[in-house]
Structure formats: C-alpha cells, structure tokens
Design an enzyme around this catalytic site. Structure first.
Site, PDB file in Angstrom:
ATOM      1  N   ARG A   1      -4.073   2.408 -47.303  1.00  0.00           N
ATOM      2  CA  ARG A   1      -4.782   1.427 -46.565  1.00  0.00           C
ATOM      3  C   ARG A   1      -3.468  -0.011 -46.441  1.00  0.00           C
ATOM      4  O   ARG A   1      -1.817   0.307 -46.858  1.00  0.00           O
ATOM      5  CB  ARG A   1      -5.390   0.730 -47.277  1.00  0.00           C
ATOM      6  CG  ARG A   1      -6.971   1.321 -46.402  1.00  0.00           C
ATOM      7  CD  ARG A   1      -8.303   0.724 -47.385  1.00  0.00           C
ATOM      8  NE  ARG A   1      -9.585   1.173 -47.594  1.00  0.00           N
ATOM      9  CZ  ARG A   1     -10.633   0.826 -47.365  1.00  0.00           C
ATOM     10  NH1 ARG A   1     -10.448   0.002 -47.573  1.00  0.00           N
ATOM     11  NH2 ARG A   1     -11.473   2.037 -47.120  1.00  0.00           N
TER      12      ARG A   1
ATOM     13  N   ARG B   1     -20.889  12.038 -48.210  1.00  0.00           N
ATOM     14  CA  ARG B   1     -19.902  12.705 -49.243  1.00  0.00           C
ATOM     15  C   ARG B   1     -19.882  12.081 -50.248  1.00  0.00           C
ATOM     16  O   ARG B   1     -19.678  10.794 -50.787  1.00  0.00           O
ATOM     17  CB  ARG B   1     -18.494  13.414 -48.066  1.00  0.00           C
ATOM     18  CG  ARG B   1     -17.831  11.730 -47.642  1.00  0.00           C
ATOM     19  CD  ARG B   1     -16.754  11.764 -46.451  1.00  0.00           C
ATOM     20  NE  ARG B   1     -16.767  10.607 -46.384  1.00  0.00           N
ATOM     21  CZ  ARG B   1     -16.650  10.072 -44.655  1.00  0.00           C
ATOM     22  NH1 ARG B   1     -17.789  10.883 -43.939  1.00  0.00           N
ATOM     23  NH2 ARG B   1     -16.574   8.752 -44.289  1.00  0.00           N
TER      24      ARG B   1
ATOM     25  N   ARG C   1     -24.542   6.837 -53.191  1.00  0.00           N
ATOM     26  CA  ARG C   1     -23.148   6.180 -52.331  1.00  0.00           C
ATOM     27  C   ARG C   1     -23.795   5.628 -51.343  1.00  0.00           C
ATOM     28  O   ARG C   1     -25.582   6.185 -50.863  1.00  0.00           O
ATOM     29  CB  ARG C   1     -22.505   7.836 -52.046  1.00  0.00           C
ATOM     30  CG  ARG C   1     -21.557   6.984 -50.676  1.00  0.00           C
ATOM     31  CD  ARG C   1     -20.958   7.495 -49.938  1.00  0.00           C
ATOM     32  NE  ARG C   1     -20.124   7.418 -49.135  1.00  0.00           N
ATOM     33  CZ  ARG C   1     -18.509   7.886 -49.195  1.00  0.00           C
ATOM     34  NH1 ARG C   1     -18.483   9.144 -49.799  1.00  0.00           N
ATOM     35  NH2 ARG C   1     -17.833   7.046 -48.283  1.00  0.00           N
TER      36      ARG C   1
ATOM     37  N   GLU D   1      -6.840   8.092 -52.501  1.00  0.00           N
ATOM     38  CA  GLU D   1      -6.897   7.649 -50.922  1.00  0.00           C
ATOM     39  C   GLU D   1      -6.193   6.598 -50.455  1.00  0.00           C
ATOM     40  O   GLU D   1      -6.002   5.874 -49.706  1.00  0.00           O
ATOM     41  CB  GLU D   1      -7.205   8.897 -50.061  1.00  0.00           C
ATOM     42  CG  GLU D   1      -7.323   9.923 -50.505  1.00  0.00           C
ATOM     43  CD  GLU D   1      -7.974  10.305 -51.866  1.00  0.00           C
ATOM     44  OE1 GLU D   1      -8.749   9.682 -52.596  1.00  0.00           O
ATOM     45  OE2 GLU D   1      -7.139  11.647 -52.199  1.00  0.00           O
ATOM     46  N   ASN D   2      -7.353   5.492 -51.036  1.00  0.00           N
ATOM     47  CA  ASN D   2      -7.100   3.722 -50.268  1.00  0.00           C
ATOM     48  C   ASN D   2      -5.971   3.272 -50.226  1.00  0.00           C
ATOM     49  O   ASN D   2      -5.564   2.757 -49.626  1.00  0.00           O
ATOM     50  CB  ASN D   2      -7.991   3.065 -51.236  1.00  0.00           C
ATOM     51  CG  ASN D   2      -9.766   3.420 -51.027  1.00  0.00           C
ATOM     52  OD1 ASN D   2     -10.360   3.353 -51.826  1.00  0.00           O
ATOM     53  ND2 ASN D   2      -9.770   4.262 -50.043  1.00  0.00           N
TER      54      ASN D   2
ATOM     55  N   ASP E   1     -19.045   1.918 -50.635  1.00  0.00           N
ATOM     56  CA  ASP E   1     -18.526   1.619 -49.621  1.00  0.00           C
ATOM     57  C   ASP E   1     -19.503   1.268 -49.094  1.00  0.00           C
ATOM     58  O   ASP E   1     -21.247   0.577 -48.839  1.00  0.00           O
ATOM     59  CB  ASP E   1     -18.735   3.430 -49.015  1.00  0.00           C
ATOM     60  CG  ASP E   1     -17.589   3.529 -48.130  1.00  0.00           C
ATOM     61  OD1 ASP E   1     -16.862   3.105 -47.846  1.00  0.00           O
ATOM     62  OD2 ASP E   1     -18.553   4.297 -47.090  1.00  0.00           O
TER      63      ASP E   1
ATOM     64  N   SER F   1     -15.913  11.945 -51.211  1.00  0.00           N
ATOM     65  CA  SER F   1     -14.391  11.590 -51.328  1.00  0.00           C
ATOM     66  C   SER F   1     -13.991  11.756 -52.288  1.00  0.00           C
ATOM     67  O   SER F   1     -13.498  10.552 -52.754  1.00  0.00           O
ATOM     68  CB  SER F   1     -14.807  10.301 -50.657  1.00  0.00           C
ATOM     69  OG  SER F   1     -15.736   9.723 -49.448  1.00  0.00           O
TER      70      SER F   1
HETATM   71  C1  FPP Z   1     -15.351   0.163 -50.443  1.00  0.00           C
HETATM   72  O1  FPP Z   1     -15.133   0.295 -48.772  1.00  0.00           O
HETATM   73  C2  FPP Z   1     -14.986  -0.224 -50.861  1.00  0.00           C
HETATM   74  C3  FPP Z   1     -13.415  -0.130 -51.479  1.00  0.00           C
HETATM   75  C4  FPP Z   1     -12.203   0.582 -50.987  1.00  0.00           C
HETATM   76  C5  FPP Z   1     -13.505  -0.916 -52.653  1.00  0.00           C
HETATM   77  C6  FPP Z   1     -14.289  -1.766 -53.369  1.00  0.00           C
HETATM   78  C7  FPP Z   1     -13.860  -2.731 -54.399  1.00  0.00           C
HETATM   79  C8  FPP Z   1     -14.414  -3.135 -55.092  1.00  0.00           C
HETATM   80  C9  FPP Z   1     -16.091  -4.007 -54.734  1.00  0.00           C
HETATM   81  C10 FPP Z   1     -13.761  -4.472 -55.899  1.00  0.00           C
HETATM   82  C11 FPP Z   1     -13.569  -4.296 -57.540  1.00  0.00           C
HETATM   83  C12 FPP Z   1     -13.379  -5.015 -58.586  1.00  0.00           C
HETATM   84  C13 FPP Z   1     -13.486  -5.105 -59.162  1.00  0.00           C
HETATM   85  C14 FPP Z   1     -12.537  -6.125 -60.367  1.00  0.00           C
HETATM   86  C15 FPP Z   1     -13.864  -3.927 -59.932  1.00  0.00           C
HETATM   87  P1  FPP Z   1     -14.487  -0.083 -47.421  1.00  0.00           P
HETATM   88  O2  FPP Z   1     -13.705  -1.095 -47.006  1.00  0.00           O
HETATM   89  O3  FPP Z   1     -14.482   1.602 -47.641  1.00  0.00           O
HETATM   90  O4  FPP Z   1     -15.737  -0.238 -46.735  1.00  0.00           O
HETATM   91  P2  FPP Z   1     -16.025   0.876 -45.017  1.00  0.00           P
HETATM   92  O5  FPP Z   1     -16.187   1.680 -44.715  1.00  0.00           O
HETATM   93  O6  FPP Z   1     -17.232  -0.497 -44.221  1.00  0.00           O
HETATM   94  O7  FPP Z   1     -14.623   0.286 -44.347  1.00  0.00           O
END
Ligand code: FPP
Length: 234
Positions: A66, A182, A176, A62-63, A15, A184
C-alpha cells in the site's frame, strides 16, 4: 445471549476500514483509527463472553504494497497502541502474541510489539494473536523450508509445530467483515475445518450485537470434521 457452544479460538479479518471512511468523505486513516477502537470493543466482548483465544488480522504481508503514507499511518497506530496507550491492550487481560515477519517493520514498532509480548507473557487465561505483516502461504513455506533443513518428514502435528501459530489450537470460527467472501491468505493451513462467517458490515461498524449474532449462528452449526453425526452412524 443464548449461545451454548462458544468457539475456543475466534479469528477476525477486520476488513472495510477504508470503505467505511471513504463513504463518510473522510481519509482512510480515519477508518483505521475507528477500526482499532472497534478491535478493542469486539475483542473485549469476545473475551467477556468466554472466548479464550482471539486472533486478528491487523496487517497482511500483501498490505505492505500500500502507499507509504497509509503504511506510516498504520505504523503510527501500532506505536500508539503497543507503547504510548498500551493500557488499552493490557486491559483486555490477554497474553499478546504478534504473528508475522516483523523484520520489515520500522525497528521501534517491532521493538514495542516484542516488549508488550514480554510484559503479558505470564498471562495464561486468554490469548490475543495479532497478525502483522502476516501471510499464510509465506508461513507454510517457511515451515516447509525448516522441515527440509531438519531433514524430517512431517505429520500434521509436527507441521503445526513449525507454523507461526505453533501451540495454538486451530481457529473454530473465522469472521470476516467488509462484505468480501474470501480468506485473503489468512491462516490457510489452520482453517481446514474452521467455520466461516461473512458480514456485510464494514469493520468499524461491526457491533457487539453483530458478534453475538455470529456466535449464535456458529453455535447452531454441525461440525463433523469430515465424519458423520452420531445419529447418522446408527
Ligand atoms: C482492512 O481494511 C484493514 C486493514 C488493512 C488494517 C486493519 C488494522 C487495524 C484495525 C489496526 C490494528 C491495530 C492494532 C493496534 C492491533 P481496508 O483498509 O482494506 O478496508 P477497505 O477494504 O475498505 O479498503
């Protein structure tokens, strides 16, 4: 590193990509790109230290709510690293298993994920589970529905066999990042006795040293699984 007791199965909630980018006045997609690079760095280091199973939460069910633009950017990252630049994943030397409902992804993305699973299916030493469009409650519910359809009462072992993580031991340690405390909707059933470690670092800045610190912390914990320590039983 003075770690004596490593987790067999280490899981990451990666995250903080978006906030890391926003703080640098860059678009969120910049954070996701940096997040993927760090995923390779950290998973590579975990395997190098001797961890056998790593699970990463790459996209939650849930993502999918977005904005489409952000989802398209994430899908493009999947295309890149499961197909055009798949060497990066192959270099980890792990069997890749994608866990989640791939039916909701663009068909070509799902296809290159399945192809990479096939290409790495012979590897037995290391396992990398990548959770994509994954939700733990959704997984528990599909398992319950299958149990009902089978008309069978389940015990813990047989229920584990119906989950998307069937055959994989439960996570020993879940890390995490992103300064949130949490789970999630991540591995809820399997996390019953997982040790939890929360880092205030955003995922792109979580370093190999940070990982080692988390592993040393894990190593010092007393895992009793609801029982007593040997000394306490005397
Ligand atoms: C959470 O950060 C992260 C994600 C929703 C995506 C994580 C995905 C990757 C790192 C890519 C994985 C790729 C491969 C090729 C396996 P956030 O965007 O929710 O961060 P924030 O809480 O700061 O908004």
């Amino acid at each position: 590193m003075r770690t004596v007791k490593l987790p067999v199965h280490l899981a990451f909630i990666m995250d903080g990509n978006g906030r890391w980018a926003t703080r640098r006045l860059r678009p969120r997609a910049f954070g996701h790109k940096a997040g993927v690079q760090n995923m390779f760095r950290i998973c590579g280091h975990a395997f190098h230290l001797g961890v056998r199973i790593v699970t990463v939460f790459a996209l939650s069910a849930e993502n999918l709510s977005r904005p489409q633009e952000e989802l398209d950017e994430l899908f493009e990252l999947f295309r890149t690293f499961f197909d055009k630049k798949k060497e990066k994943l192959l270099e980890l030397g792990a069997k890749v298993h994608v866990i989640g409902d791939l039916a909701a992804l663009p068909a070509d993305v799902a296809a290159c994920m399945r192809a990479l699973e096939e290409e790495t299916s012979h590897i037995t030493e290391r396992l990398l589970n990548i959770c994509v469009n994954y939700g733990a409650r959704q997984d528990v519910l599909q398992a319950v529905n299958r149990a009902v359809a089978l008309g069978r009462f389940m015990d813990d072992t047989s229920f584990h066999g119906l989950l998307l993580t069937a055959g994989v031991p439960d996570p020993d340690l879940i890390i995490r990042t992103g300064n949130e405390m949490r789970l999630s909707n991540f591995l809820l059933y399997q996390a019953a006795y997982a040790e939890l470690y929360f880092s205030s670092r955003m995922w792109p800045e979580f370093s190999r040293r940070d990982l080692e610190k988390a592993l040393v912390d894990y190593s010092s914990r007393s895992r009793r699984f609801g029982g007593l320590r040997a000394k306490e039983q005397e």
